[in-house]
Design an enzyme around this catalytic site. Sequence first.
Site, PDB file in Angstrom:
ATOM      1  N   GLU A  43      -6.544  -1.177  -4.038  1.00  0.00           N
ATOM      2  CA  GLU A  43      -7.064   0.296  -3.657  1.00  0.00           C
ATOM      3  C   GLU A  43      -6.776   1.123  -4.838  1.00  0.00           C
ATOM      4  OE1 GLU A  43      -4.883   2.045  -0.418  1.00  0.00           O
ATOM      5  OE2 GLU A  43      -6.636   3.811  -0.043  1.00  0.00           O
ATOM      6  N   GLU A 101     -11.176   1.062  -1.365  1.00  0.00           N
ATOM      7  CA  GLU A 101     -10.130  -0.075  -0.821  1.00  0.00           C
ATOM      8  C   GLU A 101     -10.918  -0.957  -0.348  1.00  0.00           C
ATOM      9  OE1 GLU A 101      -7.306   0.846   1.971  1.00  0.00           O
ATOM     10  OE2 GLU A 101      -8.218   3.021   2.337  1.00  0.00           O
ATOM     11  N   HIS A 125     -11.916   5.798   1.831  1.00  0.00           N
ATOM     12  CA  HIS A 125     -11.987   7.288   2.445  1.00  0.00           C
ATOM     13  C   HIS A 125     -11.975   8.671   1.750  1.00  0.00           C
ATOM     14  CE1 HIS A 125      -7.543   7.478   2.378  1.00  0.00           C
ATOM     15  NE2 HIS A 125      -7.926   5.765   2.476  1.00  0.00           N
ATOM     16  N   HIS A 143      -7.180  10.763   5.749  1.00  0.00           N
ATOM     17  CA  HIS A 143      -8.563  10.417   6.077  1.00  0.00           C
ATOM     18  C   HIS A 143      -9.609  11.649   6.596  1.00  0.00           C
ATOM     19  CE1 HIS A 143      -6.399   6.366   6.744  1.00  0.00           C
ATOM     20  NE2 HIS A 143      -7.484   5.976   6.076  1.00  0.00           N
ATOM     21  N   ASP A 182       0.918  -1.156  -0.011  1.00  0.00           N
ATOM     22  CA  ASP A 182       0.059  -0.010  -0.007  1.00  0.00           C
ATOM     23  C   ASP A 182       0.747   1.146  -0.014  1.00  0.00           C
ATOM     24  OD1 ASP A 182      -2.029   1.942   0.693  1.00  0.00           O
ATOM     25  OD2 ASP A 182      -3.149   0.640   1.744  1.00  0.00           O
ATOM     26  N   ASP A 203      -3.337   7.441  -3.056  1.00  0.00           N
ATOM     27  CA  ASP A 203      -3.168   6.272  -2.008  1.00  0.00           C
ATOM     28  C   ASP A 203      -3.704   4.961  -2.796  1.00  0.00           C
ATOM     29  OD1 ASP A 203      -3.408   4.649  -0.040  1.00  0.00           O
ATOM     30  OD2 ASP A 203      -5.002   5.506   0.931  1.00  0.00           O
TER      31      ASP A 203
END
Length: 291
Positions: free
Chosen positions: A271, A186, A152, A160, A81, A92
């Site tokens: 993700e 994700e 998120h 977040h 990740d 992300d």
Amino acid sequence: MLRALRLAGDVVRQALKYAIDLAQPGTPVLEICERVEKLIRGSGAKPAFPVNVGVNEVAAHYTAKRNDVLMVPRVGVVKIDVGVQRDGYIVDAAVTVALGSPFEGLVRAAREALRVALEAARPGVKAWQIGMAIERAAKRFGFRPVYNLTGHRIERYTIHAGDVVPNYPDTSASQALKPGDIYAIEPFVTNGEGFVTERGEITIYRLTQTRRKEFRRLIDIVRAEAGPLPFSPRWFPQIDDADIAAAHRAGVLHGYEVLVERSGGFVAQFEETVYVDEDSVILLADTLELL
Ligand code: MN
Ligand code: MN
């Protein structure tokens, strides 16, 4: 903004591609984290958080410790990740590599869950509806989503930002995606019960207070490199673990607990970060094209 996001997305994609090549049985996790972070810094961007490498039942928040001896296993799953920030704009994204055939199905299920989630993602759709697509895909393969992890919304310098994208039709996630939003979507899929719990270990921290005189040196060093974003103690050889622990106890640092599937189930994750445009979403890392 979109230009910075696209640049960050390109770096994430290159970083994930490199990490996939590195994730071979016997490779030290420390080597993956350090090499991938070096690639990110060499591209003129910065990690938005330490490279996370989650082996088997470890779902999230694990990065290599200093002198970590953990290695990629011969059989299992490895999640990588990666977050990259450019001028505070964050992308992300994550992939899972299956090691050995027993876990190919689990990885395929998580990848399919992200595919259907991205298919559902468009302006006006409610976040819980994306969660519905994710849970369905996981169950179609005979697995469960991880119910207590979420995607998120992202804001500048904030990974977040409050609004979540659940991995099941949780109607409390009632907000609609709207143009201008940035979301990390994700899905986590597991062959276990579907819940993560804290393992009682912290490898990632974030600065939460900047005005404490006793911690001035640590604060200045961390703030210059990571600002308010998560960091690894590995990044700061000039700060020892005792000082990190003291700052954590004093509330100057927030610690992210390593999260593991509570029944010991293995966890796969894919993700993608999307920018919500006027009538579609723009994929910033193109994660699904990597595996
Ligand atoms: Mn991530
Ligand atoms: Mn994320």
